[in-house]
Each structure stands twice: as C-alpha cells, then as structure tokens.
Design a protein around this motif. Structure first.
Motif, PDB file in Angstrom:
ATOM      1  N   MET A  44      88.759 100.819  49.863  1.00 21.33           N
ATOM      2  CA  MET A  44      87.363 100.511  49.638  1.00 21.33           C
ATOM      3  C   MET A  44      86.805 101.350  48.480  1.00 21.33           C
ATOM      4  O   MET A  44      86.019 100.855  47.687  1.00 21.33           O
ATOM      5  CB  MET A  44      86.593 100.762  50.944  1.00 21.33           C
ATOM      6  N   LYS A  45      87.221 102.623  48.417  1.00 25.84           N
ATOM      7  CA  LYS A  45      86.744 103.493  47.352  1.00 25.84           C
ATOM      8  C   LYS A  45      87.209 102.992  45.992  1.00 25.84           C
ATOM      9  O   LYS A  45      86.462 103.069  45.007  1.00 25.84           O
ATOM     10  CB  LYS A  45      87.226 104.926  47.560  1.00 25.84           C
ATOM     11  N   LYS A  46      88.427 102.457  45.930  1.00 28.55           N
ATOM     12  CA  LYS A  46      88.962 101.953  44.667  1.00 28.55           C
ATOM     13  C   LYS A  46      88.159 100.742  44.188  1.00 28.55           C
ATOM     14  O   LYS A  46      87.893 100.609  42.994  1.00 28.55           O
ATOM     15  CB  LYS A  46      90.438 101.592  44.810  1.00 28.55           C
ATOM     16  N   VAL A  47      87.783  99.890  45.111  1.00 30.40           N
ATOM     17  CA  VAL A  47      86.996  98.707  44.749  1.00 30.40           C
ATOM     18  C   VAL A  47      85.626  99.137  44.226  1.00 30.40           C
ATOM     19  O   VAL A  47      85.147  98.627  43.205  1.00 30.40           O
ATOM     20  CB  VAL A  47      86.849  97.757  45.957  1.00 30.40           C
ATOM     21  N   LEU A  48      84.981 100.066  44.904  1.00 28.69           N
ATOM     22  CA  LEU A  48      83.680 100.561  44.464  1.00 28.69           C
ATOM     23  C   LEU A  48      83.781 101.254  43.108  1.00 28.69           C
ATOM     24  O   LEU A  48      82.912 101.076  42.245  1.00 28.69           O
ATOM     25  CB  LEU A  48      83.081 101.511  45.497  1.00 28.69           C
ATOM     26  N   ALA A  86      82.847 101.157  37.295  1.00 25.53           N
ATOM     27  CA  ALA A  86      83.388 101.218  35.941  1.00 25.53           C
ATOM     28  C   ALA A  86      83.049  99.946  35.165  1.00 25.53           C
ATOM     29  O   ALA A  86      82.664 100.006  33.994  1.00 25.53           O
ATOM     30  CB  ALA A  86      84.901 101.421  35.986  1.00 25.53           C
ATOM     31  N   ALA A  87      83.151  98.793  35.806  1.00 23.26           N
ATOM     32  CA  ALA A  87      82.813  97.531  35.146  1.00 23.26           C
ATOM     33  C   ALA A  87      81.333  97.494  34.770  1.00 23.26           C
ATOM     34  O   ALA A  87      80.976  97.039  33.672  1.00 23.26           O
ATOM     35  CB  ALA A  87      83.163  96.352  36.051  1.00 23.26           C
ATOM     36  N   CYS A  88      80.479  97.993  35.641  1.00 23.76           N
ATOM     37  CA  CYS A  88      79.036  98.038  35.346  1.00 23.76           C
ATOM     38  C   CYS A  88      78.755  98.960  34.164  1.00 23.76           C
ATOM     39  O   CYS A  88      77.920  98.651  33.308  1.00 23.76           O
ATOM     40  CB  CYS A  88      78.252  98.488  36.568  1.00 23.76           C
ATOM     41  N   CYS A  89      79.448 100.078  34.109  1.00 17.75           N
ATOM     42  CA  CYS A  89      79.257 101.017  33.001  1.00 17.75           C
ATOM     43  C   CYS A  89      79.714 100.411  31.678  1.00 17.75           C
ATOM     44  O   CYS A  89      79.043 100.567  30.656  1.00 17.75           O
ATOM     45  CB  CYS A  89      80.000 102.321  33.267  1.00 17.75           C
ATOM     46  N   VAL A  90      80.822  99.713  31.687  1.00 12.57           N
ATOM     47  CA  VAL A  90      81.326  99.063  30.475  1.00 12.57           C
ATOM     48  C   VAL A  90      80.347  97.983  30.027  1.00 12.57           C
ATOM     49  O   VAL A  90      80.013  97.884  28.842  1.00 12.57           O
ATOM     50  CB  VAL A  90      82.735  98.472  30.707  1.00 12.57           C
ATOM     51  N   TRP A  91      79.836  97.183  30.967  1.00 10.21           N
ATOM     52  CA  TRP A  91      78.879  96.144  30.618  1.00 10.21           C
ATOM     53  C   TRP A  91      77.596  96.747  30.046  1.00 10.21           C
ATOM     54  O   TRP A  91      77.055  96.256  29.062  1.00 10.21           O
ATOM     55  CB  TRP A  91      78.553  95.277  31.833  1.00 10.21           C
TER      56      TRP A  91
END
Length: 87
Positions: A1-5, A10-15
């Motif tokens: 679960m931690k890996k998914v979060l 990380a995806a939000c930060c890149v976006w």
C-alpha cells in the motif's frame, strides 16, 4: 500500500512540475460595460472564452485595480481584464 501511495505522490509531483514549467501567455482584454453588466459577468465570460482557468475572484480583484473601478460598474466604463493562459 505504501508503494502505491508513493508512486501516486511521485506522479502528482511530476505532473505539477510539468504544469508549472509550461509557458504562460499574459495579456489584457479591453471591454466596455453595457447596461446591466456586472464585473462577475464580464470577467467570467472573457475568462471562459479565452481559456483562463484561474479563480474568477482573483481576476476580478486585478480587474478592479488596473481599471480603477472603485464602486459599482457603470454603463460605458472601460474594463481591462488581465488574462493568463497556459500553452
């Protein structure tokens, strides 16, 4: 679960970094108030047609400042609306 979060974060930060780095067009749209017009109506309409996605209250604040509008909008008032569009 931690890996998914973590991956989602990380995806939000890149976006966010991508969106922040896009060039921005800043310009002013000049319009004249007619009978029955309100700043909310004028600014909102111009923002929609130009593709500005900021909060309309922020743009109304800056419109009042650069147009020197202190009270109610009167017919014939020149309204300068600052527009910001990301490419």
């Amino acid at each position: 679960m931690k890996k998914v979060l973590f991956a989602l974060l990380a995806a939000c930060c890149v976006w966010a970094a991508y969106d922040y780095s896009r060039p921005v067009d800043n310009y002013v749209v000049r319009t004249v108030a007619a009978e029955g017009d309100t700043l909310w109506h004028l600014v909102g309409g111009v923002m929609d047609s130009e593709g500005d996605h900021r909060d309309v209250r922020e743009v109304i604040f800056w419109t009042r400042k650069i147009s020197n509008i202190e009270g109610d909008l009167q017919p014939g008032d020149v309204v300068l609306i600052p527009i910001e569009v990301r490419k």
